[in-house]
Design an enzyme around this catalytic site. Structure first.
Site, mmCIF file in Angstrom:
data_model
loop_
_atom_site.group_PDB
_atom_site.id
_atom_site.type_symbol
_atom_site.label_atom_id
_atom_site.label_comp_id
_atom_site.label_asym_id
_atom_site.label_seq_id
_atom_site.Cartn_x
_atom_site.Cartn_y
_atom_site.Cartn_z
ATOM 1 N N ASP A 76 -3.717 -14.561 -12.861
ATOM 2 C CA ASP A 76 -5.012 -14.315 -13.495
ATOM 3 C C ASP A 76 -6.401 -14.976 -12.532
ATOM 4 O OD1 ASP A 76 -7.189 -14.958 -15.225
ATOM 5 O OD2 ASP A 76 -5.890 -15.490 -16.782
ATOM 6 N N SER B 8 -9.725 -11.443 -15.833
ATOM 7 C CA SER B 8 -8.721 -11.565 -16.973
ATOM 8 C C SER B 8 -8.982 -10.625 -17.855
ATOM 9 C CB SER B 8 -8.818 -13.006 -17.149
ATOM 10 O OG SER B 8 -7.876 -13.422 -18.078
#
Length: 306
Positions: free
Chosen positions: A181, A56
């Protein structure tokens, strides 16, 4: 430890100074502004790990760390939030996301844009890279490597895929598959498995939550996640179970730290949330991270044998 080699030609001046150490960057959205101060300190202290893994927002730090660009590390999480193209509810309504990911990851790093990226230095590094992402179709956790990033557009697409927060940002299409993500993957947000799978046994871990933090189950969001992600049920299920995977990984990191196999940076003060966009508050958090990193850097150098 298993030796990790990159197929990209390494510059001898950029060779790892701590080849036995894996550097791990947690995500956390704009909370990762604390980590920008860590990246700056690592570069300043010439602590260059044998492998760096990011998930991320941590994948952005990975890219800036490997390109040896401390200024870009700060600007990516402070000044960029004040850019009118950064994203807002209008961009969200247009389908570009609350954070305008295409602009942030795929445009700002171009030579004539606001945060030009030094891809040559990134590619010449002898450090192995692991960028964690989550495949929507089947819930598979993937780690892109430096060998997958032959060009800057390919690299930034991978960083974007790792950083795409479900609901708030549209999934990223790469080679016919959608990704979101990497924090939804089996590590829960801290890429410990990538380093372990590469044979590493020493870990410098950079977290974005304070000591003792653990996640709790998102009970009230269960119906919403399952309804919203009807097309990609693996995403909805991963959001519901991420808390447990994340906590398990933190427990493992605590055990490694106790055994002397890990040194962990945990921000002492976390006053902002993952979606913070006020530049003054981000600048304050960056300064806190930078000051703390300076206090802890001697411990990092000792751990890395420097």
């Amino acid at each position: 430890m298993a030796e990790v080699e990159s197929s990209v030609g390494a510059d001898s001046d950029l060779a790892p100074t701590a080849p036995e150490v894996a550097l791990l960057f947690e995500g956390g959205g704009m909370r990762a502004v604390h980590t920008a101060g860590v990246v700056e300190t690592l570069i300043e202290a010439e602590i260059h790990a044998g492998l760096v893994a990011g998930i991320s927002a941590g994948s952005t730090h990975l890219a800036n760390y490997l390109s040896r660009d401390a200024v870009r590390a700060r600007k990516s999480f402070v000044e960029l939030a004040g850019d009118p193209n950064f994203g807002n509810w209008r961009s969200f309504a247009r389908g570009k996301g609350l954070f305008n990911a295409e602009y942030i990851y795929e445009q700002t790093g171009l030579p004539d844009q606001v945060l030009p990226f030094d891809f040559h230095t990134f590619a010449a590094s002898g450090t192995a890279a692991r960028i964690g992402t989550f495949r929507c179709s089947d819930g598979e956790t993937l780690f892109w490597t430096e060998d997958d990033a032959a060009t800057m557009p390919e690299l930034m697409k991978m960083v974007r895929s790792s950083s795409t927060m479900p609901v708030w940002m549209p999934p990223v299409l790469i080679d016919g598959e959608y990704y979101v993500d990497g924090a939804l993957g089996h590590d829960g947000g801290v890429p410990l498995s990538a380093a372990r799978d590469a044979g590493y046994e020493k870990f410098l871990v950079v977290l974005t939550q304070p000591e003792g933090f653990r996640k709790v189950p998102p009970r009230r969001l269960t119906p919403f996640y399952r309804s919203y992600f009807r097309r990609f049920p693996a995403v909805g299920e991963a959001l519901l179970h991420r808390w447990a995977l994340y906590n398990e990984t933190l427990d493992e990191i605590d055990a490694l730290e106790e055994a002397g196999q890990a040194v962990v940076f945990r921000p002492e003060q976390v006053k902002i949330r993952s979606y913070e966009r006020k530049v003054d508050r981000l600048a304050e958090a960056y300064s806190l991270g930078r000051e703390q990193a300076r206090r802890e850097v001697d411990l990092w150098r000792e751990f890395c044998g420097l």
